[in-house]
Each structure stands twice: as structure tokens, then as C-alpha cells.
Design an enzyme around this catalytic site. Sequence first.
Site, short mmCIF file in Angstrom:
data_model
loop_
_atom_site.label_atom_id
_atom_site.label_comp_id
_atom_site.label_asym_id
_atom_site.label_seq_id
_atom_site.Cartn_x
_atom_site.Cartn_y
_atom_site.Cartn_z
N HIS A 115 74.28 27.48 52.69
CA HIS A 115 75.16 28.64 52.85
C HIS A 115 75.66 29.21 51.53
CE1 HIS A 115 76.10 27.18 57.23
NE2 HIS A 115 74.91 27.70 57.12
N CYS A 170 74.85 40.33 42.46
CA CYS A 170 74.93 41.79 42.31
C CYS A 170 74.38 42.45 43.58
CB CYS A 170 74.13 42.23 41.09
SG CYS A 170 74.10 44.02 40.90
N CYS A 197 75.16 46.39 35.52
CA CYS A 197 74.95 47.72 36.13
C CYS A 197 76.22 48.29 36.75
CB CYS A 197 73.83 47.64 37.16
SG CYS A 197 74.31 46.75 38.64
N GLY A 236 80.12 14.96 58.91
CA GLY A 236 81.20 15.94 58.83
C GLY A 236 80.83 17.35 59.23
P1 OAD Z 1 83.45 22.58 61.24
O1 OAD Z 1 84.87 22.87 60.92
O2 OAD Z 1 82.81 23.32 62.34
O3 OAD Z 1 83.29 21.03 61.54
C1 OAD Z 1 83.81 20.05 60.69
C2 OAD Z 1 83.50 18.70 61.29
O4 OAD Z 1 83.97 17.71 60.39
C3 OAD Z 1 84.19 18.43 62.64
O5 OAD Z 1 83.23 17.97 63.57
C4 OAD Z 1 85.20 17.36 62.32
O6 OAD Z 1 85.39 16.44 63.38
C5 OAD Z 1 84.56 16.67 61.13
N1 OAD Z 1 85.48 15.98 60.21
C6 OAD Z 1 86.76 16.25 59.93
N2 OAD Z 1 87.25 15.39 59.01
C7 OAD Z 1 86.23 14.55 58.69
C8 OAD Z 1 86.10 13.45 57.80
N3 OAD Z 1 87.10 13.04 57.03
N4 OAD Z 1 84.89 12.83 57.73
C9 OAD Z 1 83.86 13.23 58.50
N5 OAD Z 1 83.93 14.26 59.36
C10 OAD Z 1 85.09 14.92 59.45
O7 OAD Z 1 82.63 22.75 59.86
P2 OAD Z 1 81.06 22.82 59.62
O8 OAD Z 1 80.33 22.05 60.64
O9 OAD Z 1 80.84 22.51 58.20
O10 OAD Z 1 79.43 28.66 57.71
O11 OAD Z 1 80.82 24.37 59.87
C11 OAD Z 1 79.53 24.88 59.70
C12 OAD Z 1 79.58 26.27 59.18
O12 OAD Z 1 80.49 27.06 59.98
C13 OAD Z 1 80.16 26.40 57.78
O13 OAD Z 1 79.21 26.15 56.76
C14 OAD Z 1 80.60 27.83 57.76
C15 OAD Z 1 81.26 27.93 59.12
O14 OAD Z 1 81.33 29.17 59.67
C16 OAD Z 1 79.44 29.80 57.03
O15 OAD Z 1 80.44 30.22 56.47
C17 OAD Z 1 78.12 30.50 57.03
#
Ligand code: OAD
Length: 254
Positions: free
Chosen positions: A121, A129, A153, A190
Site C-alpha cells: 500500500h 508527482c 515541475c 495483525g
Molecule cells: P485493521 O485495522 O483492519 O486490522 C488490524 C488487525 O490487527 C485486527 O484484526 C486486530 O485484531 C489486530 N491487532 C490489533 N493489535 C494487535 C497486536 N498487538 N498484535 C497483532 N494483531 C493485532 O488493519 P489492516 O488489516 O492492516 O489500507 O487493514 C488493511 C488495510 O485497510 C490497510 O492497509 C489500509 C486500510 O484501509 C489502505 O489504506 C489502502
Amino acid sequence: MKKNQDFTSLIPALLYAKKIAVLTGSGISAESGIPTFRGKDGLWKNFRPHELATPAAFSQNPKLVWEWYDWRRGIIADKKPNQGHKVLVEWEAHFPSFAIITQNIDGFHQKAGSRNVLELHGNIWKARCTKEGTILEICDTPLKAIPLVCPDCRALLRPHVVWFGESLDSDTLQKAFSLSSDCDLMFVIGTSAEVQPAASLPLTAVESGAKVVEINPDVTSLSSFVDFSFRGKAGEILPQINARLKQAISKRNN
Ligand code: OAD
């Protein structure tokens, strides 16, 4: 199906693994003090993605979007990678093939010392740019002028991140699928696994015969597909697995 939460049954698979892929999400940085997206205090509970993280939002109000990213950069700037990130650095040095595929834009894997990192991401410390596509690394916090403009630019610079409605870089995505389909073990750490195409990577690993290990305090939509589910924090579970791996290595070598 009851998932295996026993460290000792994971260790033999880890001990003899040659190719390891790791998919990380915002949860691995949670213990460093970086907010996740969908948790209780997650970013998407307090902000509206369509106002801040879409191409339309940026063309309507580039200043607002840059201010939001500047705020997030400020949060990340004074935090450090945690024990979870550090274990992955050790593993990269130990296993013959080891790669991290991250959805995170904080750069913490590299800051901890990991080298083989695919950023699905993008990266919050980079800007691109809007006219020429040039990518620049910009580390000032706070940013000196918002919105940023290209030094060459004078067109607007945008954060070098993937927004809702945008495609991921095709080379990066191809590499991520290839790593997922050609590993012995995949760790999924995570992530809520709610965002595609990242959420399909562990399923690709399962279909290709890899063992998949999930580390997450909560159940996710992936939990029923994986071989091992460790319900806990990455910064605690990864050091526990690592300690047992080291014991097994020294036993094997003696
Ligand atoms: P989420 O906020 O959807 O999920 C975070 C996960 O981490 C959850 O399942 C929690 O239970 C877990 N969690 C919390 N604390 C933790 C810890 N200490 N150790 C292990 N796990 C833990 O975030 P992502 O899955 O990263 O995309 O979200 C995916 C994408 O959605 C992001 O990259 C972003 C967002 O929209 C973009 O911006 C394109």
C-alpha cells in the site's frame, strides 16, 4: 475445526522451513503506538475514508488530505518498531528465503532492519508527482508547506500510498502472489484480512500447500482457513515462538 494454538507443534515446521512469507497489517505496529484502522480506536472509526483516502478527496481538497497524512506522519515519527518487528529481522537472517509483504505504510519493518519487504500500500514517507510520477522521499515532520509541490515541475505531489478505488502496483502484487504460492510457511500477523487483494494472499498460500500461522488477538475471516491461530499480541507471541525456535535449533545442533 479446532485450531492449533500449541507452540511446540509449530516449531518442527518452522525448524525445517526453507521459504517463509509473512503478511503484516497495522496490528503489528499497534504495540508501537500506531493506530490500526478498524479497532475500537481505529482510524476508520474516527475519520471517513472517502474524505481522506481517495483520488476524488485529493482532487477536491489536497490541503486537507496532506494535513491528515502530515498528522499521521507525526504520530509515526516519534514511535519505534517493537519486539514483533525485531523478531522478523532475526528470521530474515536465519531462513534461506524470507520475505515480508506488508500492508503498512509506516516503514517500521525497514526501520527495524528488515530488507526484503514488499509494501503493498505504499509508504507514508514518500510522495509522488501527480504529473510525472517521480517518487521522492520526504522525511520532514511537520511538512514545511502543504500541499506539497514537485520541486521539478511544480505540479502537486501526492502521498505515495494506495487509496480506495486505486489498483496496487502490478509488479509488487505479482511478487506478493508468487511469494505466497511458493512458501513452506506463511505468517499472517495483525491484519483483519478485510481488504483485497492482500486478504487473498494467505488463501493462495493455503491452496499451494503451505502451513499458515495467524497471530492476532481477535478472530478474523481467515482464522478458519489457517493451520495455527495464536490469539495474542504480535509483540508477545513472536518472541515466544522465537525463543522456542532458538531452543530447538540449539538442540538440533548438539
Ligand atoms: P485493521 O485495522 O483492519 O486490522 C488490524 C488487525 O490487527 C485486527 O484484526 C486486530 O485484531 C489486530 N491487532 C490489533 N493489535 C494487535 C497486536 N498487538 N498484535 C497483532 N494483531 C493485532 O488493519 P489492516 O488489516 O492492516 O489500507 O487493514 C488493511 C488495510 O485497510 C490497510 O492497509 C489500509 C486500510 O484501509 C489502505 O489504506 C489502502
